[in-house]
Design a protein around this motif. Structure first.
Motif, short mmCIF file in Angstrom:
data_model
loop_
_atom_site.label_atom_id
_atom_site.label_comp_id
_atom_site.label_asym_id
_atom_site.label_seq_id
_atom_site.Cartn_x
_atom_site.Cartn_y
_atom_site.Cartn_z
N ALA A 65 -29.53 -12.22 -10.30
CA ALA A 65 -28.32 -13.02 -10.10
C ALA A 65 -27.07 -12.24 -10.53
O ALA A 65 -26.06 -12.24 -9.83
CB ALA A 65 -28.41 -14.33 -10.88
N VAL A 66 -27.17 -11.57 -11.65
CA VAL A 66 -26.03 -10.79 -12.15
C VAL A 66 -25.72 -9.64 -11.19
O VAL A 66 -24.56 -9.40 -10.86
CB VAL A 66 -26.31 -10.26 -13.57
N ARG A 67 -26.75 -8.96 -10.71
CA ARG A 67 -26.53 -7.88 -9.74
C ARG A 67 -25.89 -8.41 -8.45
O ARG A 67 -25.04 -7.75 -7.86
CB ARG A 67 -27.85 -7.17 -9.43
N GLN A 68 -26.30 -9.58 -8.02
CA GLN A 68 -25.72 -10.16 -6.81
C GLN A 68 -24.24 -10.48 -7.02
O GLN A 68 -23.42 -10.24 -6.16
CB GLN A 68 -26.48 -11.41 -6.36
N TRP A 69 -23.91 -11.03 -8.19
CA TRP A 69 -22.49 -11.30 -8.50
C TRP A 69 -21.71 -10.00 -8.48
O TRP A 69 -20.60 -9.93 -7.93
CB TRP A 69 -22.33 -11.95 -9.86
N GLU A 70 -22.25 -8.95 -9.11
CA GLU A 70 -21.56 -7.67 -9.16
C GLU A 70 -21.39 -7.10 -7.75
O GLU A 70 -20.32 -6.57 -7.42
CB GLU A 70 -22.34 -6.68 -10.03
N LEU A 71 -22.41 -7.22 -6.92
CA LEU A 71 -22.33 -6.75 -5.55
C LEU A 71 -21.27 -7.51 -4.77
O LEU A 71 -20.44 -6.92 -4.07
CB LEU A 71 -23.69 -6.87 -4.86
N ARG A 117 -29.33 -10.32 -22.09
CA ARG A 117 -29.50 -11.67 -21.55
C ARG A 117 -28.13 -12.17 -21.14
O ARG A 117 -27.15 -11.97 -21.85
CB ARG A 117 -30.08 -12.62 -22.61
N THR A 118 -28.05 -12.84 -19.99
CA THR A 118 -26.79 -13.41 -19.52
C THR A 118 -26.93 -14.92 -19.55
O THR A 118 -27.74 -15.49 -18.82
CB THR A 118 -26.47 -12.93 -18.10
N VAL A 119 -26.13 -15.56 -20.41
CA VAL A 119 -26.16 -17.02 -20.56
C VAL A 119 -24.74 -17.53 -20.36
O VAL A 119 -23.82 -17.11 -21.06
CB VAL A 119 -26.69 -17.44 -21.95
N ILE A 120 -24.57 -18.42 -19.40
CA ILE A 120 -23.26 -19.01 -19.11
C ILE A 120 -23.40 -20.52 -19.19
O ILE A 120 -24.22 -21.11 -18.49
CB ILE A 120 -22.75 -18.58 -17.72
N VAL A 126 -26.87 -21.83 -19.48
CA VAL A 126 -27.83 -21.52 -18.42
C VAL A 126 -28.05 -20.01 -18.41
O VAL A 126 -27.09 -19.23 -18.32
CB VAL A 126 -27.33 -21.99 -17.04
N GLU A 127 -29.32 -19.60 -18.50
CA GLU A 127 -29.64 -18.17 -18.47
C GLU A 127 -29.79 -17.70 -17.03
O GLU A 127 -30.43 -18.37 -16.21
CB GLU A 127 -30.92 -17.87 -19.25
N TYR A 128 -29.17 -16.57 -16.73
CA TYR A 128 -29.24 -15.97 -15.41
C TYR A 128 -29.96 -14.64 -15.50
O TYR A 128 -29.71 -13.85 -16.41
CB TYR A 128 -27.84 -15.77 -14.83
N GLY A 129 -30.82 -14.39 -14.55
CA GLY A 129 -31.59 -13.16 -14.53
C GLY A 129 -30.80 -11.98 -13.97
O GLY A 129 -29.69 -12.13 -13.46
N ASP A 130 -31.42 -10.82 -14.09
CA ASP A 130 -30.78 -9.59 -13.62
C ASP A 130 -30.42 -9.65 -12.14
O ASP A 130 -29.38 -9.14 -11.73
CB ASP A 130 -31.71 -8.39 -13.86
#
Length: 116
Positions: free
Chosen positions: A21-27, A9-12, A15-19
């Motif tokens: 959103a995280v993949r888009q940031w990484e991209l 789980r990614t919480v910043i 606020v929880e962010y889904g996979d």
């Protein structure tokens, strides 16, 4: 059954962010890093580093158009640029090429995101 996959789980800031959103940031960050690397290496060094790969690719790709019975052909790219006519755009683009404007040239690459 345990597949070995982790449940992350990614919480910043609460606020929880889904996979996705995280993949888009990484991209986005990967694209920014690739652009920085291309700017620092430059065209000549990049060609040197990729020489064997480019030669192998050329050897595989070169015979394909003739052996494809017309299925492989040149592509046409159309661009629409607001606020400038074709002659002015061409002059601008040729100026970027002649002056080695790395930022403009790298921005033209399809793998570069508008956000990076």
């Amino acid at each position: 059954m345990n597949t070995g996959a982790l449940d992350v789980r990614t919480v910043i800031d609460g606020v929880e962010y889904g996979d996705d959103a995280v993949r888009q940031w990484e991209l986005d960050r990967s694209r920014a890093a690739l652009t920085l690397l291309k700017q620092r290496i430059g065209d000549e060094r990049m060609r040197e580093l990729l020489a064997l790969d480019l030669a192998a690719s050329d050897a595989v790709m070169a015979p394909l158009p003739n052996g494809s019975a017309g299925a492989w052909r040149s592509a046409v790219t159309e661009m629409t640029v607001a606020g400038i006519d074709a002659d002015r755009f061409l002059a601008w683009w040729q100026g970027r090429l002649a002056g080695g404007d790395r930022s403009a040239l790298l921005s033209a690459n399809p793998e570069r995101s508008a956000r990076s």
